[in-house]
Design an enzyme around this catalytic site. Structure first.
Site, PDB file in Angstrom:
ATOM      1  N   PHE A 167       0.886  -1.161   0.000  1.00 20.01           N
ATOM      2  CA  PHE A 167       0.000   0.000   0.000  1.00 20.01           C
ATOM      3  C   PHE A 167       0.931   1.220   0.000  1.00 20.01           C
ATOM      4  CE2 PHE A 167      -2.640   3.186   2.093  1.00 20.01           C
ATOM      5  CZ  PHE A 167      -3.884   2.970   1.528  1.00 20.01           C
ATOM      6  N   ASP A 198       2.637  -4.847   8.931  1.00 18.37           N
ATOM      7  CA  ASP A 198       1.450  -4.020   8.776  1.00 18.37           C
ATOM      8  C   ASP A 198       0.241  -4.963   8.722  1.00 18.37           C
ATOM      9  OD1 ASP A 198      -0.745  -2.670   7.644  1.00 18.37           O
ATOM     10  OD2 ASP A 198       0.574  -1.153   6.777  1.00 18.37           O
ATOM     11  N   TYR A 241     -10.318   0.889  11.255  1.00 20.45           N
ATOM     12  CA  TYR A 241     -11.586   1.201  10.571  1.00 20.45           C
ATOM     13  C   TYR A 241     -11.930   0.206   9.478  1.00 20.45           C
ATOM     14  CZ  TYR A 241      -8.259   3.730   7.526  1.00 20.45           C
ATOM     15  OH  TYR A 241      -7.197   4.082   6.737  1.00 20.45           O
ATOM     16  N   LYS A 242     -11.112  -0.831   9.312  1.00 22.14           N
ATOM     17  CA  LYS A 242     -11.413  -1.866   8.315  1.00 22.14           C
ATOM     18  C   LYS A 242     -12.158  -3.007   9.021  1.00 22.14           C
ATOM     19  CE  LYS A 242      -7.739  -0.171   5.389  1.00 22.14           C
ATOM     20  NZ  LYS A 242      -6.295  -0.130   5.161  1.00 22.14           N
ATOM     21  N   ARG A 285     -12.631  -5.398  -6.186  1.00 20.38           N
ATOM     22  CA  ARG A 285     -12.212  -5.914  -4.890  1.00 20.38           C
ATOM     23  C   ARG A 285     -13.439  -6.142  -4.010  1.00 20.38           C
ATOM     24  NH1 ARG A 285      -8.332  -2.998  -0.597  1.00 20.38           N
ATOM     25  NH2 ARG A 285     -10.155  -1.657  -0.527  1.00 20.38           N
TER      26      ARG A 285
HETATM   27  C1  LIG Z   1      -5.620   1.022   4.904  1.00 15.84           C
HETATM   28  C2  LIG Z   1      -4.156   0.988   4.926  1.00 15.84           C
HETATM   29  C3  LIG Z   1      -3.426   2.070   5.412  1.00 15.84           C
HETATM   30  C4  LIG Z   1      -4.148   3.316   5.813  1.00 15.84           C
HETATM   31  O1  LIG Z   1      -3.332   4.260   6.416  1.00 15.84           O
HETATM   32  P1  LIG Z   1      -3.991   5.559   7.025  1.00 15.84           P
HETATM   33  O2  LIG Z   1      -2.887   6.255   7.673  1.00 15.84           O
HETATM   34  O3  LIG Z   1      -5.080   5.122   7.958  1.00 15.84           O
HETATM   35  O4  LIG Z   1      -4.613   6.328   5.913  1.00 15.84           O
HETATM   36  C5  LIG Z   1      -2.040   1.940   5.478  1.00 15.84           C
HETATM   37  N1  LIG Z   1      -1.419   0.809   5.093  1.00 15.84           N
HETATM   38  C6  LIG Z   1      -2.118  -0.244   4.617  1.00 15.84           C
HETATM   39  C7  LIG Z   1      -1.404  -1.496   4.214  1.00 15.84           C
HETATM   40  C8  LIG Z   1      -3.497  -0.186   4.509  1.00 15.84           C
HETATM   41  O5  LIG Z   1      -4.177  -1.217   4.021  1.00 15.84           O
END
Ligand SMILES: *Cc1c(COP(=O)(O)O)cnc(C)c1O
Length: 394
Positions: free
Chosen positions: A126, A195, A220-221, A369
């Site tokens: 990501f 992560d 939040y996921k 997705r």
């Molecule tokens: C959703 C997600 C993020 C989100 O980061 P924010 O700081 O909350 O915007 C970061 N890394 C991964 C791998 C994600 O899936």
């Protein structure tokens, strides 16, 4: 009724998590986007109302003590801990995932021994994780090595300081082998940072069991904490005294109200704090976590795999041959809680799916997705979603 819709009815009837659905606010949409923003748990609005009207409106400053605001980051961290296989006292909640990735990566380089000047990063990550690793490298005199997760082993060596990996790939839904990659990283003498954005709340992680050093995750996921709810940071207990945060703030000081000019870090999980916690979203998250009471993550994982299996089975049965192709691994050991389908006109297909009440999302360039949150998605939803998909692409 088709054979698959009858199967869906049977599977829903046998599903011990099905009763949790009433603890969420859902309409008749099939919601397969909980890997982006989890649905609203029914307990949250009333709690937020109380936090705002009574705790803030009436108790005001007293709430830092009387409503437990000051200790919320560690208390809520301890609530998340069993879901990711951590004993209490190692997780702090606060700040965004991006900010926690920064704390963890710089902290990891500082934990690594002298002469180690490479940060290995998942090349498919990501984007935010990659950007932050790059900046962390510049600040610490390291270089970044971007490597596909399958090729991490040969990239490790005496120069590796830290390795930042995603437990589940956000695009393909591939689950990486955390136990064996963590031990390979340790054999190379480096620090492992995981992560957990797409695994926390979806499948067992086993942080303590597998000796992970540092981890960050999103709430939040699959944890349904609400838009922008604060992320979490795990620092393994025996590393806490050596963890040197690049963002020392007054909240992580051993004596925050001493207002001293010299920084002396707190011990334990509070060392991962920075400034004043975002209380409103943090306490919304705390209410959201109540749905996990008595729910085992192993049960969640079993249902998640059954849902994604059933989804793929429905796709094979309903969608015209060759129209979509799954890029999500078929082996259970390699699959997270989502299915990603490659489809030529994916953007337009997703727009039409959403218009017909099936909500997933589109990822560049050609990915549909679909995320499966076992707490509120049922087998009937899956069958209906694929039936609509087949109509849209047919
Ligand atoms: C959703 C997600 C993020 C989100 O980061 P924010 O700081 O909350 O915007 C970061 N890394 C991964 C791998 C994600 O899936």
């Amino acid at each position: 009724m088709s054979e698959l819709s009858m199967r869906a009815v049977e599977l829903d009837a046998a599903d011990e998590l099905a009763k949790l659905r009433t603890q969420f606010v859902l309409d008749d949409v099939v919601y397969l986007d909980g890997n982006s923003l989890g649905a609203l748990p029914a307990a949250v609005p009333g709690r937020v109302e109380d936090v705002v009207r009574r705790q803030w409106g009436e108790l005001r400053i007293r709430s830092w003590e009387e409503s437990g605001w000051w200790t919320a980051p560690e208390r809520i961290g301890d609530r998340i801990a069993p879901l990711v296989g951590a004993a209490a006292g190692q997780i702090v909640v606060g700040d965004s995932t991006s900010v926690n990735v920064f704390k963890a990566v710089v902290g990891a380089v500082r934990l690594a021994g002298e002469g180690r000047d490479e940060i290995v990063v998942d090349a498919t990550t990501f984007p935010t994780d990659g950007y932050i690793a790059e900046s962390a490298a510049r600040m610490t005199g390291c270089t970044v090595r971007a490597v596909a997760p399958g090729d991490i082993r040969p990239a490790l060596g005496p120069r590796t300081a830290a390795v930042l990996l995603n437990h589940v790939d956000y695009r393909t839904g591939r689950l990486h082998d955390l136990p064996s990659l963590t031990s390979a990283i340790h054999e190379a003498g480096a620090v492992a940072v995981w992560d957990l954005c797409h695994s926390a709340g979806a499948l067992p992680v086993g942080l303590d069991e597998h000796g992970v050093d540092l981890a960050v995750g999103c709430t939040y996921k699959y944890l349904n904490g609400g838009p922008g709810s604060p992320a979490f940071l795990y620092v393994r207990r025996d590393l806490q005294d050596r963890f040197d945060s690049p963002l020392p703030g007054w909240n992580s000081h051993v004596d925050p109200f001493g207002m001293r000019s010299e920084y002396e870090p707190a011990g334990g999980a509070p060392r991962g704090r920075v400034g004043t916690p975002d209380i409103l979203s943090m306490l919304a998250l705390e209410a959201a976590l109540e749905v996990w009471e008595g729910v085992s993550i192993a049960t969640v994982r079993a249902k998640s795999l059954a849902l994604t299996d059933f989804f793929l089975e429905c796709v094979a049965a309903y969608v015209p041959e060759g129209r979509v192709e799954s890029v999500t691994p078929s082996a259970h050991a390699d699959r997270g809680s989502q299915v990603a389908l490659r489809c030529d006109d994916a953007r337009e297909v997703m727009r039409r799916l959403i218009a017909q009440g099936v909500v997933g999302d589109f990822r560049e360039p050609d990915i549909l997705r679909f995320g499966f949150t076992p707490l509120y998605v049922g087998f009937g939803d899956v069958e209906r979603a694929v039936r609509v998909l087949a109509g849209v692409v047919g």
